[in-house]
Design a protein around this motif. Structure first.
Motif, mmCIF file in Angstrom:
data_model
loop_
_atom_site.group_PDB
_atom_site.id
_atom_site.type_symbol
_atom_site.label_atom_id
_atom_site.label_comp_id
_atom_site.label_asym_id
_atom_site.label_seq_id
_atom_site.Cartn_x
_atom_site.Cartn_y
_atom_site.Cartn_z
ATOM 1 N N ALA A 35 -4.707 6.063 11.984
ATOM 2 C CA ALA A 35 -4.574 6.565 10.612
ATOM 3 C C ALA A 35 -3.114 6.577 10.177
ATOM 4 C CB ALA A 35 -5.173 7.965 10.504
ATOM 5 N N SER A 36 -2.214 6.972 11.087
ATOM 6 C CA SER A 36 -0.786 6.994 10.751
ATOM 7 C C SER A 36 -0.236 5.587 10.568
ATOM 8 C CB SER A 36 0.004 7.727 11.852
ATOM 9 O OG SER A 36 -0.277 9.104 11.849
ATOM 10 N N LEU A 37 -0.662 4.653 11.417
ATOM 11 C CA LEU A 37 -0.214 3.267 11.276
ATOM 12 C C LEU A 37 -0.709 2.662 9.968
ATOM 13 C CD1 LEU A 37 -0.707 1.923 14.916
ATOM 14 C CD2 LEU A 37 1.426 2.588 13.793
ATOM 15 N N GLU A 38 -1.934 2.989 9.593
ATOM 16 C CA GLU A 38 -2.467 2.510 8.312
ATOM 17 C C GLU A 38 -1.645 3.042 7.145
ATOM 18 O OE1 GLU A 38 -6.586 2.983 5.684
ATOM 19 O OE2 GLU A 38 -6.615 3.332 7.847
ATOM 20 N N LEU A 39 -1.292 4.320 7.216
ATOM 21 C CA LEU A 39 -0.469 4.917 6.161
ATOM 22 C C LEU A 39 0.924 4.313 6.152
ATOM 23 C CD1 LEU A 39 -0.029 6.994 3.953
ATOM 24 C CD2 LEU A 39 0.402 8.723 5.714
ATOM 25 N N MET A 40 1.484 4.031 7.324
ATOM 26 C CA MET A 40 2.821 3.441 7.397
ATOM 27 C C MET A 40 2.842 2.043 6.785
ATOM 28 S SD MET A 40 5.204 2.762 10.739
ATOM 29 C CE MET A 40 5.009 4.468 11.243
ATOM 30 N N GLY A 54 -7.890 14.270 -1.565
ATOM 31 C CA GLY A 54 -7.435 14.155 -0.180
ATOM 32 C C GLY A 54 -8.505 13.491 0.661
ATOM 33 N N GLY A 55 -8.204 13.385 1.951
ATOM 34 C CA GLY A 55 -9.182 12.797 2.848
ATOM 35 C C GLY A 55 -8.748 11.443 3.376
ATOM 36 N N TYR A 56 -9.680 10.786 4.038
ATOM 37 C CA TYR A 56 -9.372 9.541 4.732
ATOM 38 C C TYR A 56 -10.643 8.701 4.854
ATOM 39 C CZ TYR A 56 -8.387 6.507 8.769
ATOM 40 O OH TYR A 56 -8.243 5.434 9.603
ATOM 41 N N GLY A 57 -10.478 7.367 4.792
ATOM 42 C CA GLY A 57 -11.645 6.536 5.019
ATOM 43 C C GLY A 57 -11.778 5.329 4.114
ATOM 44 N N SER A 58 -11.123 5.336 2.964
ATOM 45 C CA SER A 58 -11.253 4.212 2.041
ATOM 46 C C SER A 58 -9.894 3.861 1.450
ATOM 47 C CB SER A 58 -12.236 4.547 0.910
ATOM 48 O OG SER A 58 -11.729 5.574 0.082
ATOM 49 N N PHE A 59 -9.835 2.728 0.757
ATOM 50 C CA PHE A 59 -8.580 2.289 0.143
ATOM 51 C C PHE A 59 -8.093 3.293 -0.898
ATOM 52 C CE2 PHE A 59 -6.331 -0.020 -3.226
ATOM 53 C CZ PHE A 59 -5.276 -0.536 -2.495
ATOM 54 N N SER A 60 -9.019 3.899 -1.634
ATOM 55 C CA SER A 60 -8.627 4.863 -2.666
ATOM 56 C C SER A 60 -7.945 6.080 -2.058
ATOM 57 C CB SER A 60 -9.849 5.294 -3.486
ATOM 58 O OG SER A 60 -10.817 5.904 -2.651
ATOM 59 N N HIS A 61 -8.326 6.451 -0.835
ATOM 60 C CA HIS A 61 -7.653 7.571 -0.160
ATOM 61 C C HIS A 61 -6.230 7.205 0.257
ATOM 62 C CE1 HIS A 61 -11.935 8.820 0.523
ATOM 63 N NE2 HIS A 61 -11.420 10.011 0.315
ATOM 64 N N LEU A 62 -5.985 5.892 0.456
ATOM 65 C CA LEU A 62 -4.700 5.444 0.969
ATOM 66 C C LEU A 62 -3.631 5.323 -0.112
ATOM 67 C CD1 LEU A 62 -3.070 4.205 3.383
ATOM 68 C CD2 LEU A 62 -4.033 1.991 2.746
ATOM 69 N N VAL A 63 -4.030 5.119 -1.354
ATOM 70 C CA VAL A 63 -3.071 4.761 -2.407
ATOM 71 C C VAL A 63 -2.028 5.848 -2.630
ATOM 72 C CG1 VAL A 63 -2.809 4.224 -4.852
ATOM 73 C CG2 VAL A 63 -4.709 3.226 -3.556
ATOM 74 N N LEU A 64 -2.441 7.066 -2.915
ATOM 75 C CA LEU A 64 -1.482 8.112 -3.279
ATOM 76 C C LEU A 64 -0.540 8.500 -2.136
ATOM 77 C CD1 LEU A 64 -3.558 10.489 -5.612
ATOM 78 C CD2 LEU A 64 -1.969 8.659 -6.213
ATOM 79 N N PRO A 65 -1.024 8.727 -0.907
ATOM 80 C CA PRO A 65 -0.059 9.029 0.165
ATOM 81 C C PRO A 65 0.888 7.873 0.453
ATOM 82 C CG PRO A 65 -2.293 8.837 1.039
ATOM 83 C CD PRO A 65 -2.408 8.882 -0.447
ATOM 84 N N SER A 66 0.403 6.625 0.360
ATOM 85 C CA SER A 66 1.292 5.473 0.569
ATOM 86 C C SER A 66 2.354 5.407 -0.516
ATOM 87 C CB SER A 66 0.487 4.173 0.571
ATOM 88 O OG SER A 66 -0.419 4.137 1.641
ATOM 89 N N LEU A 67 1.948 5.674 -1.742
ATOM 90 C CA LEU A 67 2.892 5.651 -2.858
ATOM 91 C C LEU A 67 3.910 6.776 -2.720
ATOM 92 C CD1 LEU A 67 3.520 4.135 -5.458
ATOM 93 C CD2 LEU A 67 2.011 5.707 -6.681
ATOM 94 N N THR A 68 3.483 7.935 -2.243
ATOM 95 C CA THR A 68 4.401 9.059 -2.041
ATOM 96 C C THR A 68 5.484 8.700 -1.041
ATOM 97 O OG1 THR A 68 2.620 10.640 -2.499
ATOM 98 C CG2 THR A 68 4.566 11.471 -1.364
ATOM 99 N N LEU A 69 5.093 8.103 0.077
ATOM 100 C CA LEU A 69 6.076 7.679 1.065
ATOM 101 C C LEU A 69 6.903 6.499 0.568
ATOM 102 C CD1 LEU A 69 4.053 7.861 4.417
ATOM 103 C CD2 LEU A 69 6.127 9.145 3.869
#
Length: 306
Positions: A97-102, A165-180
């Motif tokens: 999950a962390s690698l996906e976010l990175m 919030g949460g985890y599991g789909s592309f839509s969950h990934l967008v905002l945290p990725s954009l924040t970082l």
């Protein structure tokens, strides 16, 4: 190449050894007592001492650290004090999950940062240039938890475009990725602008223009490959920045990665987990920098590995 890689790997092992020693020493002198967290407030002094002895925390520092290093050599990160689970298993479950976010954050910062820097360089001295540089300064200066909460409020609460919030789909990934990615985009845009402006002044660019090449060919075929070299070197360093900021972002968005695991461990003084996450993060930083050094000569053959 092989000699260079071997030398860097030896240096990396020494760096990781130093990180483990410093982190272990800081946790050793920490005022908080992990045994109290395990035993609970109602535990008797005898119970506390028994738990301390079982965990080996009544041993001198050098004995505890030596035992930890011996476990690391055997691939054993230890066992969580509170969860009673192997630290390696906990990290392995959270690491994807962390690698996906990175990866998502790197993609965001590269798209935003390189685009902003390129446009600012081509529009140097104009209002567009000034606006983009002000925007990059704001992105670099803004705390990540503030950016995350603002993005959540606007795009998740008000507009309902993304889940809270949460985890599991592309839509969950967008905002945290954009924040970082916003923080890195600010740095990249400023570096890209400076590098691009410098490259556009070089003789080979004037020669390419004198040959009658199209503007797009000069920019993307000659200037951009040379201007992007400093950015590649920064990607390895960015992994370290992500590992430090990922704790906050994962907590804000409820992302089940090693950052959230580390935050929970810090609150509970779960030393084996803190050590494990720190070493994994340090390893990621070292490998990121090594990868950046190895990739750079393929982009610019003038750079030689020594």
């Amino acid at each position: 190449m092989l000699a260079y890689v071997a030398r860097r790997l030896v240096q990396s092992l020494l760096i990781l050894l130093g990180v483990s020693l410093i982190t272990f020493a800081l946790l050793y002198v920490l005022p908080a007592d992990p045994v109290r967290q395990i035993a609970g407030r109602s535990a008797t002094p005898q119970t506390v001492e028994n738990i301390r002895h079982q965990l080996g925390l009544d041993q001198p520092f050098i004995v505890q650290y030596g035992r930890y290093l011996l476990g690391l050599v055997q691939g054993d990160f230890g066992r969580s004090y509170l969860q009673r689970t192997e630290v390696g298993e906990l990290i392995a479950a959270r690491l994807p999950a962390s690698l996906e976010l990175m990866v998502g954050a790197i993609v965001c910062e590269l798209i935003l940062g390189l685009t902003m820097g390129l446009v600012a360089a081509l529009k140097r001295g104009t209002a567009t240039d000034q606006a983009l540089m002000v925007g990059s300064f704001v992105g670099v200066s803004a705390p990540q938890f503030v950016v995350g909460l603002l993005l959540l409020y606007v795009f998740a609460v008000r507009l309902s475009w993304f889940p809270i919030g949460g985890y599991g789909s592309f839509s969950h990934l967008v905002l945290p990725s954009l924040t970082l990615g916003i923080l890195g985009a600010g740095w990249y845009s400023r570096m890209m602008r400076s590098s691009m402006v410098d490259v556009l002044r070089q003789d080979f660019i004037r020669t390419a223009r004198a040959k009658g090449l199209r503007r797009s060919a000069v920019i993307f075929g000659h200037a951009l490959p040379n201007a992007v070299l400093p950015v590649i070197a920064m990607i390895g360093i960015d992994i370290g920045m992500f590992m430090s900021g990922i704790v906050v972002v994962e907590s804000v968005f409820g992302w089940p990665g090693i950052g959230q695991l580390a935050w929970q461990a810090i609150q509970r003084v779960d030393i084996p987990i803190i050590m494990g996450v720190t070493l994994v993060s340090a390893c990621a930083i070292v490998l990121g920098n090594l990868l950046a050094d190895l990739v750079t000569p393929f982009i610019d053959p003038r750079i030689k590995l020594q």
